[in-house]
Scaffold this motif. Structure first.
Motif, mmCIF file in Angstrom:
data_model
loop_
_atom_site.group_PDB
_atom_site.id
_atom_site.type_symbol
_atom_site.label_atom_id
_atom_site.label_comp_id
_atom_site.label_asym_id
_atom_site.label_seq_id
_atom_site.Cartn_x
_atom_site.Cartn_y
_atom_site.Cartn_z
ATOM 1 N N THR A 180 0.848 -1.187 0.000
ATOM 2 C CA THR A 180 0.000 0.000 0.000
ATOM 3 C C THR A 180 0.885 1.238 0.000
ATOM 4 O O THR A 180 2.054 1.183 0.380
ATOM 5 C CB THR A 180 -0.931 0.042 1.233
ATOM 6 N N SER A 181 0.294 2.350 -0.427
ATOM 7 C CA SER A 181 1.026 3.612 -0.478
ATOM 8 C C SER A 181 0.058 4.780 -0.316
ATOM 9 O O SER A 181 -1.069 4.736 -0.807
ATOM 10 C CB SER A 181 1.775 3.740 -1.808
ATOM 11 N N VAL A 182 0.541 5.812 0.335
ATOM 12 C CA VAL A 182 -0.227 7.042 0.468
ATOM 13 C C VAL A 182 -0.046 7.901 -0.778
ATOM 14 O O VAL A 182 -0.973 8.552 -1.244
ATOM 15 C CB VAL A 182 0.225 7.811 1.737
ATOM 16 N N ASP A 183 1.183 7.873 -1.354
ATOM 17 C CA ASP A 183 1.537 8.790 -2.443
ATOM 18 C C ASP A 183 1.893 8.127 -3.771
ATOM 19 O O ASP A 183 2.160 8.813 -4.755
ATOM 20 C CB ASP A 183 2.704 9.677 -2.004
ATOM 21 N N GLY A 184 1.934 6.796 -3.832
ATOM 22 C CA GLY A 184 2.283 6.104 -5.068
ATOM 23 C C GLY A 184 3.782 6.022 -5.303
ATOM 24 O O GLY A 184 4.214 5.495 -6.322
ATOM 25 N N THR A 185 4.570 6.497 -4.353
ATOM 26 C CA THR A 185 6.033 6.471 -4.474
ATOM 27 C C THR A 185 6.668 5.596 -3.396
ATOM 28 O O THR A 185 7.502 4.757 -3.686
ATOM 29 C CB THR A 185 6.595 7.907 -4.371
ATOM 30 N N THR A 186 6.258 5.816 -2.159
ATOM 31 C CA THR A 186 6.777 5.047 -1.027
ATOM 32 C C THR A 186 5.778 3.944 -0.709
ATOM 33 O O THR A 186 4.602 4.229 -0.456
ATOM 34 C CB THR A 186 6.963 5.960 0.206
ATOM 35 N N TRP A 187 6.263 2.690 -0.726
ATOM 36 C CA TRP A 187 5.380 1.532 -0.564
ATOM 37 C C TRP A 187 5.656 0.805 0.735
ATOM 38 O O TRP A 187 6.801 0.691 1.168
ATOM 39 C CB TRP A 187 5.558 0.570 -1.739
ATOM 40 N N ARG A 188 4.593 0.300 1.352
ATOM 41 C CA ARG A 188 4.702 -0.505 2.564
ATOM 42 C C ARG A 188 4.177 -1.899 2.250
ATOM 43 O O ARG A 188 3.056 -2.054 1.753
ATOM 44 C CB ARG A 188 3.881 0.126 3.687
ATOM 45 N N THR A 189 4.982 -2.914 2.521
ATOM 46 C CA THR A 189 4.540 -4.294 2.313
ATOM 47 C C THR A 189 3.634 -4.696 3.463
ATOM 48 O O THR A 189 4.055 -4.716 4.617
ATOM 49 C CB THR A 189 5.746 -5.247 2.198
ATOM 50 N N GLU A 190 2.384 -4.969 3.134
ATOM 51 C CA GLU A 190 1.390 -5.363 4.135
ATOM 52 C C GLU A 190 1.391 -6.868 4.359
ATOM 53 O O GLU A 190 1.117 -7.334 5.456
ATOM 54 C CB GLU A 190 -0.012 -4.917 3.701
ATOM 55 N N ALA A 191 1.691 -7.632 3.304
ATOM 56 C CA ALA A 191 1.688 -9.091 3.393
ATOM 57 C C ALA A 191 2.510 -9.665 2.253
ATOM 58 O O ALA A 191 2.521 -9.114 1.154
ATOM 59 C CB ALA A 191 0.263 -9.625 3.317
ATOM 60 N N THR A 192 3.208 -10.751 2.540
ATOM 61 C CA THR A 192 3.904 -11.509 1.504
ATOM 62 C C THR A 192 3.205 -12.861 1.404
ATOM 63 O O THR A 192 2.980 -13.520 2.425
ATOM 64 C CB THR A 192 5.391 -11.698 1.853
ATOM 65 N N GLN A 193 2.823 -13.224 0.198
ATOM 66 C CA GLN A 193 2.050 -14.443 -0.025
ATOM 67 C C GLN A 193 2.882 -15.454 -0.816
ATOM 68 O O GLN A 193 3.581 -15.076 -1.753
ATOM 69 C CB GLN A 193 0.766 -14.128 -0.800
ATOM 70 N N ARG A 194 2.747 -16.724 -0.439
ATOM 71 C CA ARG A 194 3.373 -17.830 -1.163
ATOM 72 C C ARG A 194 2.301 -18.907 -1.377
ATOM 73 O O ARG A 194 2.296 -19.921 -0.696
ATOM 74 C CB ARG A 194 4.549 -18.377 -0.366
ATOM 75 N N PRO A 195 1.381 -18.676 -2.325
ATOM 76 C CA PRO A 195 0.277 -19.628 -2.516
ATOM 77 C C PRO A 195 0.768 -20.985 -3.018
ATOM 78 O O PRO A 195 1.750 -21.071 -3.754
ATOM 79 C CB PRO A 195 -0.620 -18.942 -3.541
ATOM 80 N N ASP A 196 0.063 -22.039 -2.595
ATOM 81 C CA ASP A 196 0.399 -23.396 -3.021
ATOM 82 C C ASP A 196 0.060 -23.634 -4.480
ATOM 83 O O ASP A 196 0.657 -24.475 -5.135
ATOM 84 C CB ASP A 196 -0.329 -24.428 -2.160
ATOM 85 N N SER A 197 -0.936 -22.904 -4.993
ATOM 86 C CA SER A 197 -1.380 -23.094 -6.365
ATOM 87 C C SER A 197 -2.064 -21.819 -6.845
ATOM 88 O O SER A 197 -2.296 -20.898 -6.077
ATOM 89 C CB SER A 197 -2.342 -24.282 -6.446
ATOM 90 N N CYS A 198 -2.417 -21.811 -8.114
ATOM 91 C CA CYS A 198 -3.148 -20.684 -8.682
ATOM 92 C C CYS A 198 -4.611 -20.811 -8.265
ATOM 93 O O CYS A 198 -5.154 -21.904 -8.242
ATOM 94 C CB CYS A 198 -3.046 -20.697 -10.205
ATOM 95 N N GLY A 199 -5.226 -19.700 -7.952
ATOM 96 C CA GLY A 199 -6.625 -19.718 -7.539
ATOM 97 C C GLY A 199 -7.004 -18.358 -7.026
ATOM 98 O O GLY A 199 -6.537 -17.338 -7.531
ATOM 99 N N ASN A 200 -7.838 -18.343 -6.004
ATOM 100 C CA ASN A 200 -8.303 -17.088 -5.431
ATOM 101 C C ASN A 200 -7.673 -16.886 -4.062
ATOM 102 O O ASN A 200 -7.819 -17.737 -3.187
ATOM 103 C CB ASN A 200 -9.830 -17.092 -5.302
ATOM 104 N N ASP A 201 -6.996 -15.770 -3.900
ATOM 105 C CA ASP A 201 -6.364 -15.445 -2.623
ATOM 106 C C ASP A 201 -7.129 -14.316 -1.949
ATOM 107 O O ASP A 201 -7.581 -13.377 -2.609
ATOM 108 C CB ASP A 201 -4.916 -14.975 -2.831
ATOM 109 N N ILE A 202 -7.251 -14.414 -0.643
ATOM 110 C CA ILE A 202 -7.808 -13.334 0.172
ATOM 111 C C ILE A 202 -6.706 -12.925 1.137
ATOM 112 O O ILE A 202 -6.214 -13.756 1.904
ATOM 113 C CB ILE A 202 -9.052 -13.787 0.952
ATOM 114 N N VAL A 203 -6.320 -11.658 1.081
ATOM 115 C CA VAL A 203 -5.255 -11.146 1.927
ATOM 116 C C VAL A 203 -5.854 -10.086 2.845
ATOM 117 O O VAL A 203 -6.346 -9.061 2.376
ATOM 118 C CB VAL A 203 -4.114 -10.538 1.073
ATOM 119 N N ARG A 204 -5.824 -10.348 4.130
ATOM 120 C CA ARG A 204 -6.361 -9.393 5.105
ATOM 121 C C ARG A 204 -5.285 -8.382 5.483
ATOM 122 O O ARG A 204 -4.145 -8.752 5.692
ATOM 123 C CB ARG A 204 -6.873 -10.125 6.336
#
Length: 132
Positions: free
Chosen positions: A72-96
């Motif tokens: 996420t970013s407030v300004d589109g320049t500085t980014w904060r990683t909220e979550a890193t995902q390593r899914p087991d397969s392709c499908g639908n992910d929900i990231v809280r």
């Protein structure tokens, strides 16, 4: 609630209009965005107004990520990683997400592709509450 937003991306597979970034949040599962063939490709949504984002959904096509980050970013320049995902397969992910700060941008930042293709996403959904 899924706030309105404008999508842009680091690349589009072979510059094909039918795979353009605008399709990643058009609300239709029969369209998609696809990146160029690079692990560090990304797609982002600029939200129409600052939003406390509670969740992001990713509906992957068969060219999905082995690892990716939701940022996420407030300004589109500085980014904060909220979550890193390593899914087991392709499908639908929900990231809280913590929804502790109103942001203007949300992106899927690729880390490693699962295939030799780029990343391919039918829909990137952003859910939250406008800060105003």
């Amino acid at each position: 609630m899924a706030p309105e937003g404008t999508a842009t991306a680091s690349s589009v597979e072979q510059d094909l209009d039918r795979l353009a970034a605008r399709y990643v949040n058009d609300g239709r599962l029969e369209t998609r965005w696809a990146s160029g063939y690079a692990d560090d490709a990304w797609v982002r949504i600029e939200l129409a107004e600052p939003t406390r984002v509670a969740a992001v959904t990713v509906a992957w096509e068969s060219a999905c990520a082995k690892e990716y980050a939701v940022q996420t970013s407030v300004d589109g320049t500085t980014w904060r990683t909220e979550a890193t995902q390593r899914p087991d397969s392709c499908g639908n992910d929900i990231v809280r997400l913590p929804a502790d700060e109103a942001v203007r941008y949300v992106r899927m930042q690729g880390v490693e592709r699962r295939t030799t293709w780029g990343y391919s996403i039918y829909e990137l959904g952003v859910y939250g509450t406008p800060a105003s």
